[in-house]
Enzyme design. Structure first.
Site, PDB file in Angstrom:
ATOM      1  N   LYS A 103       0.859  -1.186   0.000  1.00 11.77           N
ATOM      2  CA  LYS A 103       0.000   0.000   0.000  1.00 11.77           C
ATOM      3  C   LYS A 103       0.892   1.231   0.000  1.00 11.77           C
ATOM      4  O   LYS A 103       1.633   1.465   0.957  1.00 11.77           O
ATOM      5  CB  LYS A 103      -0.933   0.019   1.210  1.00 11.77           C
ATOM      6  CG  LYS A 103      -1.932   1.167   1.179  1.00 11.77           C
ATOM      7  CD  LYS A 103      -2.823   1.181   2.399  1.00 11.77           C
ATOM      8  CE  LYS A 103      -3.926   2.220   2.257  1.00 11.77           C
ATOM      9  NZ  LYS A 103      -3.408   3.586   2.010  1.00 11.77           N
TER      10      LYS A 103
ATOM     11  N   PHE B 143      -1.539   0.458 -10.977  1.00  9.44           N
ATOM     12  CA  PHE B 143      -2.050  -0.842 -10.569  1.00  9.44           C
ATOM     13  C   PHE B 143      -3.355  -1.222 -11.261  1.00  9.44           C
ATOM     14  O   PHE B 143      -3.944  -2.240 -10.935  1.00  9.44           O
ATOM     15  CB  PHE B 143      -2.260  -0.898  -9.045  1.00  9.44           C
ATOM     16  CG  PHE B 143      -2.851   0.353  -8.446  1.00  9.44           C
ATOM     17  CD1 PHE B 143      -4.165   0.715  -8.682  1.00  9.44           C
ATOM     18  CD2 PHE B 143      -2.077   1.158  -7.631  1.00  9.44           C
ATOM     19  CE1 PHE B 143      -4.709   1.856  -8.120  1.00  9.44           C
ATOM     20  CE2 PHE B 143      -2.609   2.305  -7.053  1.00  9.44           C
ATOM     21  CZ  PHE B 143      -3.925   2.649  -7.298  1.00  9.44           C
TER      22      PHE B 143
ATOM     23  N   ARG C 198     -16.397   1.827  -3.660  1.00 12.03           N
ATOM     24  CA  ARG C 198     -15.817   1.027  -2.581  1.00 12.03           C
ATOM     25  C   ARG C 198     -16.356  -0.387  -2.655  1.00 12.03           C
ATOM     26  O   ARG C 198     -17.566  -0.601  -2.744  1.00 12.03           O
ATOM     27  CB  ARG C 198     -16.118   1.669  -1.224  1.00 12.03           C
ATOM     28  CG  ARG C 198     -15.146   1.214  -0.137  1.00 12.03           C
ATOM     29  CD  ARG C 198     -15.196   2.113   1.069  1.00 12.03           C
ATOM     30  NE  ARG C 198     -14.790   3.478   0.799  1.00 12.03           N
ATOM     31  CZ  ARG C 198     -13.526   3.883   0.717  1.00 12.03           C
ATOM     32  NH1 ARG C 198     -12.540   3.015   0.852  1.00 12.03           N
ATOM     33  NH2 ARG C 198     -13.238   5.152   0.482  1.00 12.03           N
TER      34      ARG C 198
ATOM     35  N   LYS D 133      -7.610  -3.449   2.050  1.00 10.23           N
ATOM     36  CA  LYS D 133      -6.346  -2.926   2.575  1.00 10.23           C
ATOM     37  C   LYS D 133      -6.088  -3.560   3.930  1.00 10.23           C
ATOM     38  O   LYS D 133      -7.009  -3.748   4.730  1.00 10.23           O
ATOM     39  CB  LYS D 133      -6.386  -1.400   2.674  1.00 10.23           C
ATOM     40  CG  LYS D 133      -7.567  -0.843   3.445  1.00 10.23           C
ATOM     41  CD  LYS D 133      -7.680   0.662   3.267  1.00 10.23           C
ATOM     42  CE  LYS D 133      -8.964   1.188   3.912  1.00 10.23           C
ATOM     43  NZ  LYS D 133      -9.186   2.620   3.670  1.00 10.23           N
TER      44      LYS D 133
END
Length: 275
Positions: free
Chosen positions: A47, A119, A185, A191
């Site tokens: 991350k 990504f 989302r 994460k």
């Protein structure tokens, strides 16, 4: 119509538009991963504590839709292929990066330290694993495809998390290897950090007392689920003098949740929608 097809059509319409994209049409955003998650269905990457940026082939924008004032030479080095990623200088350099990329007039010396770590292919086809493979073909001095790894157990994943955090990193991202292009989302992207983080909207300001008299004491926040709570730690003196405006979205970190859904030991990180 399937959700994945609809999401892709929305993204393609946004990427092909000539004006500022509608703020509701967001890229894929992560949820927090459960502690005991099985990592086998996911591709895992570090991350990055950078600034999210989306490239449509001609214009580089923040997540908010505003244009990034990047130098012409930086933009010329990007491919015509739409990309989603993070502008990044390296671990523990967010403040330096933020100052550089927010300037109305870019400073070349600062931007020479910035790379676009990508990504996702927002207009791509196939699974995320297939798109991650396609990203590797776009690697250059400026464009850096984020390394993706597989892990076979939660213990392996936790060992990787410790390695990254001990080296100054934020945590890990887990992206379903079989995921289509998606937005908003979603459980497709998770994460994993030592402390969880989340976003909430500022609905009020509580005045400070004592040494904070005449300044911000705490933000009154509301989560997307409607939970209201006060956030009183993590602010700089400058932020207490000039706090995030009512209606702004802020990011905070916390340890866990109470039975009523309020975050425990919450601390302010930054304004989430300033980019």
């Amino acid at each position: 119509m399937k959700r994945s097809t609809l999401s892709r059509r929305i993204l393609l319409a946004w990427l092909g538009s000539l004006g500022t994209p509608v703020l509701a049409l967001q890229p894929l955003l992560a949820k927090n991963a459960p502690a005991g998650i099985d990592p086998k269905p996911y591709l895992v990457s570090e991350k990055l504590d950078g600034v999210r940026a989306l490239w449509d082939g001609t214009t580089l924008r923040y997540r908010s839709g505003r244009v990034v004032a990047a130098p012409a030479w930086f933009l010329a080095a990007l491919p015509k292929t739409p990309l989603d990623g993070e502008l990044w200088m390296g671990r523990r350099r967010f403040d330096e990066l933020s100052g550089a990329v927010r300037r109305a007039e870019p400073v070349d010396a600062e931007w020479r330290l910035v790379r676009f770590h990508v990504f996702e292919l927002p207009a791509g086809e196939g699974t995320f694993e297939q798109r991650a493979g396609q990203l590797r073909a776009l690697a250059s001095d400026i464009v850096r495809p984020v390394e993706q790894q597989r892990f076979q157990s939660n213990a392996e994943l936790r060992a990787k998390l410790k390695q990254v955090v001990d080296a100054g990193g934020e945590g890990l991202m887990l992206h379903r290897a079989d995921a289509p292009v998606a937005s908003g989302r979603s459980d497709l992207l998770l994460k994993l950090k030592p402390l969880a983080d989340a976003e909430a909207v500022v609905i009020g300001h509580e005045a400070g007392k004592g040494r904070f008299a005449g300044q911000l004491g705490a933000l009154e926040l509301q989560t997307p689920d409607g939970v209201r709570f006060k956030l009183g730690t993590g602010f700089t003196d400058a932020q207490r003098r000039d706090p995030p405006a009512i209606g702004a979205t802020v990011t905070y970190r916390y340890r866990d949740l109470t039975p009523s859904g309020k975050p425990r030991f919450a601390s302010f990180i930054r304004v989430a929608d300033e980019f």
